[in-house]
Design an enzyme around this catalytic site. Structure first.
Site, PDB file in Angstrom:
ATOM      1  N   TYR A 176       6.924  -4.824  12.741  1.00  0.00           N
ATOM      2  CA  TYR A 176       5.754  -3.968  12.553  1.00  0.00           C
ATOM      3  C   TYR A 176       5.294  -4.020  11.098  1.00  0.00           C
ATOM      4  O   TYR A 176       4.129  -4.309  10.806  1.00  0.00           O
ATOM      5  CB  TYR A 176       6.053  -2.521  12.961  1.00  0.00           C
ATOM      6  CG  TYR A 176       4.871  -1.607  12.727  1.00  0.00           C
ATOM      7  CD1 TYR A 176       3.842  -1.524  13.659  1.00  0.00           C
ATOM      8  CD2 TYR A 176       4.755  -0.849  11.562  1.00  0.00           C
ATOM      9  CE1 TYR A 176       2.739  -0.713  13.438  1.00  0.00           C
ATOM     10  CE2 TYR A 176       3.656  -0.034  11.340  1.00  0.00           C
ATOM     11  CZ  TYR A 176       2.656   0.033  12.274  1.00  0.00           C
ATOM     12  OH  TYR A 176       1.560   0.832  12.052  1.00  0.00           O
ATOM     13  N   SER A 208      -0.999  -0.277   7.102  1.00  0.00           N
ATOM     14  CA  SER A 208      -0.073   0.849   7.027  1.00  0.00           C
ATOM     15  C   SER A 208       0.703   0.768   5.719  1.00  0.00           C
ATOM     16  O   SER A 208       0.858  -0.316   5.142  1.00  0.00           O
ATOM     17  CB  SER A 208       0.912   0.787   8.201  1.00  0.00           C
ATOM     18  OG  SER A 208       1.996   1.671   8.023  1.00  0.00           O
TER      19      SER A 208
END
Length: 254
Positions: A148, A138
């Site tokens: 994350y 990401s």
């Protein structure tokens, strides 16, 4: 017939990879938790593209799930030529508001599963002298945004390092780093994305197209779209404090 194994292969980016590979004539192995959805996806892909589709129900947050996929990747009689590690999830709340058990589960899926499945796949690929691994990360990997973003940063570093280690073997790895993508990711996490500008969203099929184009060019990191390439370039040069503020805008995405 070449075979591609895709984790999280029934939705979002994983499903887009499955459609693209099926269109290109590859046999598929789809990995996901939902048996019914796996069966439905397999039937649709077979009917549409005429390729064989194997389903493997597995929860990569568990030891049993990871081991089952490792075993399939290690099956020398039915080799896997392409692995896409796509399974993953995020949280709506911040680090201190998420139960520790949930944080550890995320690391199990984003880090341990990616490491183990990559290793299981690459062992046979190196022996055969060819193969590809795409690890979906990401743009959050490039900004400081809790566990994350940290887990996705690990995916990028691990993928780049392993790709260098395998130089000359015929095996290539890529970390795919999209920005906001129209998938089920945010809904599953309970995130309100209504304030996100439309120009920031990407289509999953476009993300896959750019990933495969960059893989053919030998790029170990793929950042689809010029706007996100520019954002990542700016993030790499920005002061840490400014990055922290920017992370609030796109630190939770997939």
């Amino acid at each position: 017939m070449r075979t591609a194994l895709i984790t999280g292969g029934t939705a979002g980016i994983g499903a887009a990879f499955a459609r693209r590979f099926a269109r290109d004539g590859l046999a598929l192995v789809l990995v996901a938790r939902d048996r019914d959805r796996l069966a439905s996806s397999a039937e649709e892909l077979t009917e549409t593209f005429g390729v064989p589709v194997e389903v493997l129900p597995a929860d990569l947050a568990t030891e049993e799930g990871i081991a089952a996929v490792e075993a399939r990747l290690g099956d020398e009689k039915h080799p896997v030529d392409v692995l896409v590690n796509n399974a993953g999830f995020g949280f709506r709340r911040g680090f201190l508001e998420v139960p520790l058990a949930d944080e550890l589960t995320m690391l199990k899926v984003h880090v341990e599963a990616v490491l183990r499945l990559t290793r299981a796949a690459v062992a046979g690929m190196r022996t055969r002298g060819k193969g590809y691994v795409v690890n979906v990360a990401s743009v959050a990997a490039f900004v400081p945004r809790g566990s994350y973003g940290a887990s996705k940063a690990w995916v990028v570093q691990f993928t780049q390092g392993t790709d260098r280690d395998l130089a000359g073997t015929g095996v290539r790895l890529q970390a795919l780093c999209p920005g906001f993508v129209h998938t089920e990711f945010h809904d599953r996490a309970g995130m309100d994305m209504s304030s996100t500008k439309e120009w920031m969203w990407l289509d999953a099929d476009y993300v896959v197209q750019e990933s495969l184009r960059d893989l053919a060019r030998g790029k170990s990191v793929s950042i689809p779209s010029r706007r996100y390439k520019a954002a990542v370039a700016a993030a790499r040069k920005a002061p840490l404090a400014a990055l922290g503020m920017a992370a609030r805008g796109f630190g939770r995405n997939r």
